[in-house]
Every structure is written in structure tokens, then in C-alpha cells.
Write a protein that holds these residues in place. Structure first.
Motif: not given
Lengths: 626, 614
Positions: A344-348, A381-386
Motif C-alpha cells: 500500500s502506498f500514499r505519496y508523502p 507501481l513502476a516508480d516503486l519498483l524503480l
């Protein structure tokens, strides 16, 4: 470090150069004051009736000598200070760029590039001006003022020096007071001009719309309004600036008038000599320039402080995504096993979960398709994988280890990416494709371009692979740009490759060919020395891009709403199937009743395909040329 | 910079008619400049008079000196007023001249037809209207006032010198060409350096801007060090150029000052002897020393203005070149629109943008009122060109285009463009509110009509979600809106003007599936009672049309319904197959796939798609 700290540290580092520069400049000012003094002495000799032919030659030689000395010393002193100022600019810009390289996209989201640019350009220049002018004025202006006051008092009369210099001391105050107002007005003029430019840009950019709606008169009215604004703003500015420009000579002249009247009277009443009177009129003229500069520096101090603050703040921003010291996995070769575990992710600084409870596993060599509408969280999702953002601990794993435990460099070597917008740099296409390398490998770039179905297109350009890409280069179509970006990823040849809606501007036929050769590459080895199996993650809003993936995730509002293979998802008749029918323009009934004579046409279709791609490419080139 | 140098100063003649309106102001300003320069330049002369008549004489006259100072105070105060008045007059003239030129230029450009805008990039025209006219402004605000003042000061210095002593004055005048030459030499060098700085600065800016927007790519590819090196190259080049600018500038100042002091030294030497001999008075010597220093500033500032003059000449030439362009499409005087029904007829129409290169040939086509017609063909087949003729963006090279029986060339332009509404692929939005964009800044169009149009195309829901609804200002030309939303706005904009004929030129090409569906629905609703002409690639859009026209290399090659055309197995069928027509359809996708992928995708399902007639 505070803003002034930066300047202090820089000056301290270069203290020798600055010391020499300041001494030379001060010396030059003192020498400058000697010339009126010489002329004064000359006048006194004449007044005393003792002036000889020999004297005139000696005075002339002395003036020439002092002047040459002064000019040389002055040039060296100024040059030293100016040079150091330019180097300060250079270093600040270098430091800023260095800092920017370490900051993650999270930082850039909150910033406009225009603002950052203006820090690197104008703020840095303001700081340079402040340092350079500040030092020069301190060294030359103040020393000259002191020297003139001293000379006038000694040579002439202290009352004359006070009276004559009094009104002139108002010059820096005036510059200092009116300066900011003038600047504000001038900025408003710039804004008015910018606003007109924007209108013009809009109109010419949208000239078809203007013509199509027959609204030329409306547009002319808008334009003339902007032009009138410019005239009005300029007149406001001119009224103040003309006043200002008339007032400075007035103050200088007041000094002169006092010297003429009071000094003349003193000379007659034998309070001072003729030479004292002559020299005083010249001293007054000498001071006008330095006093104006002094005012400017007083202005600069306020502006410079703000600029310095901004620069200091930029230089001290901490990078949010960075290597974690303890237990960094340094030399594990990546195999390409990707696992996302209840992510789960939310932008800061935001309240909304962009991703909620996402889990999947992609084994090395497999392909995952991710599909979903805009805003469903695909790109996040891509940003997190990178690791452009840090995911929560333990949610994203590479080869079974938390991605946070790898050094950034390792992750970025192992994961390759194609962005949606096909961002290119303004270098040659070769350098763009070989971006991952310091020295571009032409052979390898050619192969990468071939896989991206781009090789022939590039060869058709007059300059081939040397063709410039990016803003200033050849105008590539959206699809061509995306394929260059794709070739860039292929060139890098990493174990994990992520395609983020990377073929959206490529027609489906070419898309399929690319996907085909992309898949074949691992086995056939189009690009030598690549790993045997690559993990591929294809993100798209177009189903044609993901339909051959081993597993497809359907995302909506940050959640996985469906998952499975293409066939399985069609059979499930849910979101995915609905999208599929919509995108292909057919209904479920039609799908069931196929046209019987289809098989016969297969051969014809293949030929048609090749022609189609060619004419499409030709069309793109035409549009590019137009 | 070397554009049409043969025109030279003559190019400035274009400005004369504009300046004529301000003749009186210019003459007055000229008079005031003389006054100001006179007062400024009288200073050394006054001291000379004071010294020779009242101070360095056997019987000094103190009161007279005080009176002189008082008189000069009066003159200085007068100079303040004169300077102020002269500045305001010149600047006012300049601003209003430039305003008139800008307005004329922009009006003229608005009257030109699309062909002109095709041939000239928007960037060039923007430069023309914004920067070239701004260069003219500099001509007035800087060149005119500074050179005028400089020249007059120079002449007055010479005048005062000659009055004081002719021989000494003539010797001093030798300095003028020397200073001029030195100054000119440095100006040329400095200009080269400034150009270099500008180039290097813009290279640095461009590099920074690009790298900041591509920072993610740099990080993903781990190329921070390489890019840092590249930036360093540019940054170093810029630094070196600016240092060389400092060096040259400081050198110019040094040499100027040295020359000035050399002049003073020469005066002291030769003048001193003359004073001793009694050929000139001490006051004259004093005044000469004062004047010789004053030579430099006007000469320096005049040479500095030569750049401005050159820029102005180039700018004027560029402006007048644009002004000389004649519009290709002109409204027929007294043109009247016929009763509007919505019929379009192409009679043997051909079109060539450049002579010899026909993009359309032999077009014969009648579209009945209310008919829905689709146009298909490969890129460059002439679809857009054909529809552009209907709105008279261009005039046909041969044949006639008639709308409701009347040649479009005989229609009043505005009425024609109200009748034919075009939705384009690129949506042009302007800074302003949503509602103003939809009604194209015509406040006379009631808000209710705008709302109706938005409701009809399905744009209202997203507009109402915006912070201020219809009154939301669009930032940066609507860049915050999605492509689909922008397209909906542009569709609504067309409807507000209630055209009888609607042309959709690739209007759905860049939309995602969901928005396309919304728009598709809107097209359906809107087309009732209107003639609809559609250029599209998507099967879903095309197959509903009453007639489909297939174009190939500028000719109509096929014409009929979707089903009929497929049965022909001709151009349409091939387009259909090749994937050009059916961008999203999966039918073509199945062809040529390797067997394993084919199976994985579910071949049975895939094959049937797209070749199925509606």
C-alpha cells in the motif's frame, strides 16, 4: 549552512585573491584622488606666480605616470574580484546540479522547473553581483570617499568639504530608496510584455481555431488590450525613472554649485588657495560614480539576501531516497525475481492510498501485464519498483530481498524502464539510445533499434543515428519517440524491464512486432551478452499490449480488481472482458459468430500488414516534415 | 544578423509615417535636449568665467561669484525639469509608435489566410510581433534619446572649446576620432563576446531545463555522473566567456581613462606654457581640462547604441516584409449568405498547396443536408485538405466548392465559418475561464447557451467538478485538463455557434477508450439535424456513417456503406486489414503472430474480430 555562510566560506577559501584584489582596488582609488591634487598644486604654483616651463612638463609627466599606474593596478584588482565572482557563479551552479541529481521525483513534484531554473540563473547572478560589487564598492568607493574628504579638508577647508559633499551623500540614499520601486515597476513592465507574448503565442498556436470560428476581431481586441497595458505600465515606470535620472545629476550639480559659490568666496577671502578651489571642483566630479554604485549595493544587499536564502535552502534539501547504510546488498547479481507483497502506498504529504494491498510475483523470464484506467496507480507501481520513491519496508522484494536494502545503483542497474512520454535528450539518437553508456556502442544501439522496430526509420533520416533528438532536434512523431525510449531500455539490457504505457502512440501492428521481438530477444539473443531471461512488466491502458502476458492484473483505484491470463479474463466476463469488447469495437455476440472464410485471407493479411506499416511510417515522416 | 544589409538605414523609412503623428512632440523633445546639454556643458565654462573675471584677478569680486552660483542653481533646476520633460516626450512617442505598429502588424496577420501560417512557423511570427517590435521600442527609448543627447553634448563641448580658444580646441579635437576608433573597436569585440555568452547561456539553460525534466530517466539509467560532466562542460564554457567579457570591459574602461588623463597631461604641459606666456588665461586652461574629460562619455554611449541601431534596422525590415504579404483569401465585397440547409457540393475540385503538387484532384461529391459522411484513407491521402476547402481555409486550385448552392468564395467569411464548425485534433485553448473559452470570448453569447452545449456533449459533469465550475480559469492553456476533457470543450465550443455542418477532423484520435465512448455518444446526439463530416481511423466511429468516402492520393477511389465497401474488397478492405483503419481493433492483431502467443491469446476469439461487418 545559511545564505551568508556560503558567501563567507567562499571568500575565506579565496581570501588571498580577495585580499590582493581589495588592496589593488583601494590603491587605485587613492591614486585617482592624486590627479586633482596634482592639478590643484599646479594651480597654486600659477596663483603664486612661480609656475615655470619645467614645472608644466613635470606635472604632465607625473599625471601620466600616476594615471598609468592607477589604470594598471585598477585593472588587475578589478579583474581579480570579477574573476572570482564568475567562479563563484560557476561553483554554485555546479553544486546545484550535483544536488539535483540526488533528489528523487518526489521533490520535483512539488517544484516547477521554471523556478528551479531561475534559482540557477538569476539568484546565482544576484549573489555574484552582490559579492563582486559589494567588495568593489567597499574597496574603491569608500576609500575614495575617505580620501576625498581628507584631501578637501587638508588642501582646502573642512567646511567646504562638508558643504560640497553633503548633497552628494544623498545619492546613495536616493538610489537605495527609489531602486526597489523602480525594480518593481520594471518587473510589471516585463510581466505586461510577457502577457502580450503569451496572447500572441496562443493565437498563433491556435490560429486554426481562430479562423474556424471567425473570431479574428475578438482576438485583435484581446491583443490590443495587452498592448495598451504595456503602454500604461511603461509610462508609470518612465515617470519614476525619468525623475530619478534627472535627480541624480541635480544632486551632483548641487555639490558643484556649493563648491563654486562657497569655494569661490573662500578663495577670494583667502580662506583657501586657487589650487584648493580647482581641486575641489574636480573631487566633487570624481565621487558621483562611486556614490551611485554605493546606492546600488545597498539595494543589492536586500535582494541578495533573499537569493542567498533560496540557494542555501536548495543546497541543503535532503534526498529522501538514498542508500541505507546497514546491510546493503552489494554484490548479489540480480536474477530478476520480482515480488510485491501487500503493498500500500500514499505519496508523502497526501491522504489517499494510491495503491492498496497489491501483491504479485513475477519469476525470472516471465511477463506481467498491468492494465487500468488513468489514475489507477499503474505508474506509481513502476516508480516503486524503480525505487524512485521508497516503498514501505518489506513490500517490494527483488530476488527475495527488500528493495530498500540494495544500494540505489544496484537497483537501477538491474531494472530498466521505458516512460510513457518517450522523453529524449537533445543529443544524437545514438547517444539517446546508448544513454546507459558513457561511450555509445553503435553496433549495440543498432540492434536495440532493430528490436524497437526503429532501425529503418532512423536510417531514412539524412543524418541517420547522428540525427539530433529532443526539443531542438528532428521532430519525431510520438510513436517514434516512444520507440527510441524503448531502444534505450533494450540497449541497457537489464534483468527487469518495465514498459509504462510505452507503446501507446505506436500503432497496434508495430506494437505487436515489437513485443514479439522483445520476447524473442532473450532466447535468440538479438542483443549479445544479455541475460538469458528477462522479467518484463508491461503497464498499459491498451489491452493489445498486455494480452500475451503470463499474468494480467487489472487495477482500479489502486486495487487489483481482476487477475489472470487473457483467455481466463475474457472468460470471466468482468472488467477486462468489457474493456476488450469496447476497445475492439465488437460485441460478445459477434465474437462468437466468426466469419468462416477467414483462414483464406491469412496470407493476404500478412502482406497488407507490411504495406500498412510502411505507409504509416511514411505518413509519420510526412507529418514530421510538414 | 546579416539579413538584407543592403537596406541599411533606408529600412527605417517604414517608421516615418508612424512618427509623423508625433512631429510636434519630437520637435519639442529635441529643443529640450539642447537645453539640457547646454546647461550640463556650461559647467567648466562657468568656472572659467569665475576664475578669470572674479577670483584670479587683482580685485576679486565675491558677491559676483555667489550670484553666479545662484544663477547656475536656477539653471540646474531648469535642467531637471527639461530632462524630465524630454524623457517623457521621447518615451511617450516611442511607446505610442510601437503600439500603433504592433496593432497594425497583428491586425494584418489576422487577415492572412491559413496558407501563410502553414508556411511560417508560429515561433517566427511570435518573434515578429513581440521581439521585433520590442526592438523598435529600444530604438526610441535608448537609441534616439541617448544618441541625440550624446551628439548634442559633443557639439556643445566643441562649441564651448572653440569659443574659449580656437587653436587649443582644434588640437583637442584630434582626440575625438581616436576615442571613436578605440570605442568602436571594443564595441565590436564586446558584441561578439555578448553573442557568445548568450549562446553559451542558452545552451546551459536548455541543458538544465531538459535534465530537470528528465531527472527520473537520468536516475533510472544511473547516469548522474555523465550528465554532471556534460553540465560542467557547458558551465565552464559559460564561465570562461563571462570572464573574457569582464576582461574586455575593464580594458575598455582602463584605456578610456588613460586616454583622458593623457589628454589632461598634454593640456597641462602645452596649456601650462601658454598660460605662462599669457596667450591663454588660467580659466581657459581649467575649462579645457574639464571639457576634455567630457569627450568620452558621449562618444562611448553613441558607439554603444550602434548595436541597437543595427537590431532596429533588421527588425524593421522583418516587420515590413510581413506587412507586405497579401492575404490569399479575401471576402467578396457585399457577399451575402444563402438560406442555410447544410448541403455541400464539390464540383471537379482540385487543390495544390504548391504549384505542380496536387493534393486533391477531380473531386466530385455531393453531401445532402443531414447526411453523415466518413472519410478514410492513409496519411496524406487528402482527407483534411478536402474538408479544409469546405470552410474555405484555402481556395480550391480548380473547380468550385458550393455550400447550399453558393460558391464558398461568394460567402461572407464569418457566416461561412459559423455554418461550418470544425472540431480539430489539437485543441487550442486560451488563457481565460472555461466559459470564455467555450464562447470564444464573446460575452454576448448567453451563459445558458454555453451550458446547453456542454450538457449536450457531456462536458458538464467534469466542468462542475472543477473548483469554480464554468468560471475556472485555465492555467497554461488548459494543460491541467486531460486530452479527452480538452476535446469535449472544443466540441462544446463548436456547438455554441450552432453550425449546420460539423466537421470532425481526427477529433477522437488521441483519446483513451473511455473518453472516446463519451465523445462517440456526443457525436451521435449532436449529429441529429446536422450534416456531419468525420475523419477518423477507428472503426467504431466510421462504421455508423451513412456513406464512407475512401480517398487515395487525392482522389475519391471508393464510396459506399461500411458493408458494401468491405464486399468490394478494394481500398477500404485493404485499409481495414492493414490496421491503419482499425487502430484498436484486435482483428489485425492476430495476423502474423507466432503460434504460441497466438494460442495464449485465445485465437478463436481474436480471429473473428474486426472483419465482421456491422
Amino acid at each position: 549552512m545559511s545564505g551568508w555562510g556560503i558567501v563567507r566560506a567562499y571568500i575565506a577559501r579565496n581570501r588571498a585573491a580577495y585580499l590582493v584584489g581589495i588592496s589593488l582596488t583601494t590603491l587605485a582609488s587613492l591614486l585617482a584622488v592624486l590627479i586633482p591634487w596634482l592639478i590643484g598644486s599646479f594651480s597654486d604654483r600659477f596663483g603664486g606666480g612661480s609656475l615655470t616651463f619645467r614645472d608644466t612638463a613635470q606635472f604632465a609627466a607625473a599625471i601620466l605616470l600616476i594615471s598609468s599606474l592607477r589604470v594598471t593596478v585598477w585593472w588587475f584588482g578589478r579583474m581579480m574580484v570579477h574573476r572570482k565572482g564568475r567562479i563563484l557563479t560557476y561553483q554554485l551552479r555546479r553544486d546545484l546540479f550535483l544536488k539535483w541529481g540526488t533528489l528523487s521525483p518526489a521533490y520535483y513534484h512539488g517544484q516547477s522547473i521554471g523556478d528551479l531554473l531561475s534559482h540557477a540563473l538569476s539568484d546565482v547572478e544576484v549573489v555574484r553581483e552582490l559579492v563582486t560589487m559589494g567588495i568593489n564598492v567597499a574597496a574603491s568607493g569608500l576609500s575614495m570617499l575617505a580620501a576625498v574628504i581628507y584631501m578637501m579638508s587638508v588642501h582646502g577647508d573642512w567646511r567646504l568639504s562638508l558643504a560640497g559633499l553633503g548633497p552628494m551623500l544623498a545619492i546613495p540614499l536616493l538610489v537605495c530608496c527609489l531602486g526597489p520601486r523602480l525594480r518593481a515597476y520594471s518587473l510589471r513592465c516585463q510581466e505586461a510584455l510577457g502577457s502580450m507574448a503569451q496572447t500572441v503565442e496562443e493565437v498563433f498556436g491556435g490560429i486554426r481555431a481562430v479562423k474556424a470560428f471567425g473570431t479574428e476581431q475578438v482576438v485583435i481586441g484581446r491583443f490590443e488590450g495587452k498592448v495598451d497595458d504595456i503602454v500604461a505600465e511603461r509610462m508609470t515606470f518612465i515617470r519614476l525613472s525619468s525623475f530619478f535620472e534627472a535627480l541624480i545629476p541635480l544632486l551632483a550639480n548641487l555639490g558643484f554649485i556649493i563648491v563654486l559659490g562657497y569655494g569661490g568666496w573662500l578663495t577670494i577671502t583667502k580662506g583657501i588657495t586657487l589650487g584648493g578651489f580647482v581641486a575641489s571642483t574636480m573631487y566633487v566630479a570624481l565621487l558621483r560614480g562611486p556614490l551611485e554604485h554605493l546606492g546600488k549595493v545597498l539595494n543589492l544587499i536586500q535582494r541578495g539576501a533573499a537569493s542567498l536564502d533560496r540557494i542555501a535552502r536548495l543546497l541543503t534539501v535532503a534526498a529522501t531516497v538514498r542508500d541505507r547504510e546497514a546491510g546493503a546488498l552489494l554484490d548479489q547479481p540480480l536474477r530478476g525475481h520480482v515480488r510485491v507483497n501487500r503493498l500500500s502506498f500514499r505519496y508523502p504529504g497526501t491522504e489517499r492510498d494510491v495503491l492498496a494491498g497489491i501483491s504479485f510475483t513475477v519469476a525470472p523470464g516471465k511477463t506481467l501485464g498491468i492494465i487500468g484506467p488513468m489514475g489507477s496507480g499503474k505508474t506509481t507501481l513502476a516508480d516503486l519498483l524503480l525505487r524512485l520513491y521508497d516503498p514501505p519496508e518489506g513490500t517490494v522484494l527483488l530476488d527475495g530481498e527488500d528493495i530498500l536494502r540494495y544500494p540505489l545503483a544496484r537497483v537501477r542497474q538491474g531494472v530498466a524502464y521505458v516512460p510513457q512520454d518517450g522523453f529524449l535528450f537533445s543529443t544524437s539518437l545514438l547517444e539517446n539510445i546508448a544513454f546507459a553508456d558513457d561511450q555509445p556502442d553503435r553496433e549495440r544501439a543498432g540492434q536495440a533499434a532493430r528490436v524497437a522496430a526503429l532501425h529503418d526509420t532512423i536510417e531514412q533520416f539524412p543524418d541517420g543515428f547522428a540525427t539530433e533528438g529532443g526539443e531542438r532536434g528532428v521532430r519525431l512523431s510520438g510513436g517514434q519517440k516512444q520507440r527510441v525510449a524503448l531502444a534505450r531500455m533494450i540497449y541497457k539490457d537489464a534483468v527487469v524491464q518495465i514498459l509504462d504505457d510505452s507503446l501507446s502512440a505506436v500503432d497496434t501492428t508495430t506494437e505487436r512486432e515489437i513485443l514479439k521481438s522483445l520476447g524473442a530477444r532473450g532466447i535468440g539473443g538479438n542483443v549479445a551478452s544479455g541475460p538469458a531471461a528477462r522479467t518484463t512488466i508491461i503497464i498499459s491502458h491498451r489491452l493489445s499490449a498486455v494480452q500475451y502476458a503470463d499474468e494480467i492484473l487489472v487495477l482500479d483505484a489502486g486495487r487489483v480488481v481482476e487477475r489472470g491470463s487473457h483467455a481466463g479474463l475474457i472468460a470471466a466476463n468482468g472488467h477486462y472482458a468489457g474493456l476488450w469488447f469496447m476497445q475492439s469495437g465488437i460485441t460478445a455476440e459477434e465474437l462468437k459468430s466468426g466469419e468462416p472464410d477467414l483462414a483464406d485471407d491469412m496470407a493476404a493479411m500478412v502482406t497488407g500488414l507490411t504495406n500498412g506499416v510502411e505507409s504509416l511510417d511514411a505518413g509519420m515522416n510526412e507529418e514530421t516534415a510538414a | 544578423m546579416n539579413e538584407s544589409p543592403q537596406h541599411g538605414l533606408g529600412g527605417l523609412r517604414t517608421l516615418l509615417p508612424y512618427m509623423k503623428a508625433h512631429r510636434g512632440r519630437l520637435a519639442l523633445a529635441f529643443g529640450l535636449v539642447i537645453g539640457v546639454a547646454f546647461i550640463e556643458m556650461a559647467q567648466p565654462y562657468l568656472v572659467k568665467v569665475a576664475i578669470d573675471r572674479y577670483i584670479a584677478v587683482p580685485a576679486p569680486h565675491a558677491a559676483a561669484v555667489l550670484w553666479m552660483a545662484a544663477a547656475y542653481l536656477g539653471m540646474t533646476l531648469l535642467a531637471l525639469c527639461l530632462t524630465y520633460g524630454q524623457e517623457i516626450l521621447l518615451q511617450y512617442t516611442g511607446l505610442h509608435t510601437v503600439r500603433a505598429i504592433r496593432s497594425d502588424l497583428f491586425r494584418h496577420l489576422q487577415g492572412l489566410s491559413l496558407g501563410f501560417f502553414d508556411r511560417n512557423s508560429a515561433g517566427r511570427l511570435i518573434t515578429n510581433v513581440v521581439n521585433d517590435t520590442e526592438a523598435l521600442n529600444n530604438f526610441f527609448s535608448q537609441f534616439l534619446s541617448i544618441t541625440l543627447r550624446g551628439l548634442l553634448s559633443l557639439l556643445l563641448i566643441m562649441f564651448f572649446m572653440l569659443r574659449l580658444d580656437v587653436t587649443a580646441a582644434l588640437y583637442c579635437f584630434i582626440l575625438v576620432p581616436v576615442i571613436g576608433a578605440v570605442s568602436l573597436y571594443f564595441r565590436v569585440r564586446l558584441r561578439r563576446i555578448y553573442n557568445e555568452i548568450r549562446n553559451r547561456l542558452s545552451a546551459s539553460i536548455a541543458f538544465l531545463a531538459e535534465n530537470l525534466s528528465g531527472m527520473a530517466i537520468i536516475q533510472i539509467f544511473h547516469q548522474e555522473a555523465k550528465q554532471q560532466r556534460r553540465f560542467d562542460e557547458r558551465n565552464t564554457a559559460l564561465r570562461d566567456a563571462t570572464i573574457s567579457e569582464n576582461r574586455t570591459n575593464l580594458l575598455l574602461t582602463s584605456i578610456t581613462e588613460l586616454l583622458g588623463d593623457a589628454g589632461v597631461a598634454a593640456l597641462i604641459w602645452f596649456g601650462g606654457r601658454a598660460v605662462i606666456r599669457g596667450t591663454i588665461t588660467f580659466g581657459v586652461l581649467y575649462a579645457f581640462v574639464g571639457y576634455i574629460r567630457r569627450f568620452f562619455q558621449p562618444i562611448n554611449s553613441i558607439t554603444q547604441q550602434l548595436n541597437v541601431l543595427q537590431t532596429t534596422i533588421i527588425a524593421t525590415e522583418r516587420i515590413s516584409r510581413t506587412m507586405r504579404v497579401e492575404p490569399e483569401i479575401v471576402e467578396l465585397p457585399g457577399a451575402l449568405a444563402p438560406p442555410i440547409r447544410g448541403e455541400i457540393r464539390f464540383d471537379n475540385v482540385s487543390l495544390a498547396y504548391q504549384p505542380g503538387h496536387r493534393v486533391l484532384s477531380d473531386i466530385r461529391l455531393t453531401i445532402r443536408p443531414g447526411e453523415k459522411v466518413g472519410f478514410v484513407g492513409a496519411s496524406g491521402a487528402g482527407k483534411s485538405s478536402l474538408l479544409n476547402l469546405a470552410a474555405r481555409f484555402y481556395d480550391a486550385t480548380g473547380g468550385t466548392v458550393r455550400i447550399d448552392g453558393q460558391d464558398v468564395r461568394e460567402w461572407p467569411l464569418e457566416a461561412l465559418r459559423r455554418t461550418v464548425g470544425i472540431v480539430q485534433q489539437d485543441v487550442a485553448l486560451f488563457s481565460g475561464t472555461i466559459i470564455d473559452n467555450i464562447r470564444f470570448f464573446r460575452p454576448e453569447i448567453p451563459e445558458e447557451r454555453v451550458r446547453d452545449a456542454c450538457r449536450l456533449v457531456g462536458a458538464e459533469p467534469f466542468i462542475l467538478r472543477l473548483p469554480k465550475g464554468y468560471d475556472t480559469p485555465l492555467s497554461e492553456r488548459g494543460s491541467t485538463l486531460s486530452a479527452g476533457e480538452r476535446q469535449l470543450l472544443s466540441f462544446a465550443r463548436v456547438l455554441v455557434f450552432d453550425p449546420r455542418i460539423i466537421i470532425l477532423d481526427e477529433a477522437t484520435a488521441s483519446l483513451d477508450t473511455r473518453t472516446e465512448a463519451v465523445l462517440q455518444e456526443a457525436i451521435h446526439r449532436v449529429s441529429r439535424g446536422r450534416t456531419l463530416l468525420v475523419i477518423a481511423h477507428r472503426l467504431s466511429t466510421i462504421q455508423d456513417m451513412d456513406t464512407i468516402i475512401v480517398l487515395d492520393q487525392g482522389r475519391i477511389v471508393e464510396q459506399g456503406t461500411h458493408t458494401a465497401l468491405l464486399q468490394l474488397r478494394g481500398h477500404y478492405w485493404r485499409l481495414h486489414r492493414s490496421g491503419i483503419l482499425l487502430e484498436e481493433a484486435a482483428g489485425s492483431d492476430s495476423a502474423g503472430l507466432p503460434a504460441h502467443i497466438h494460442n495464449a491469446g485465445g485465437s478463436g476469439a481474436v480471429q473473428a474480430v474486426g472483419i465482421t461487418p456491422a
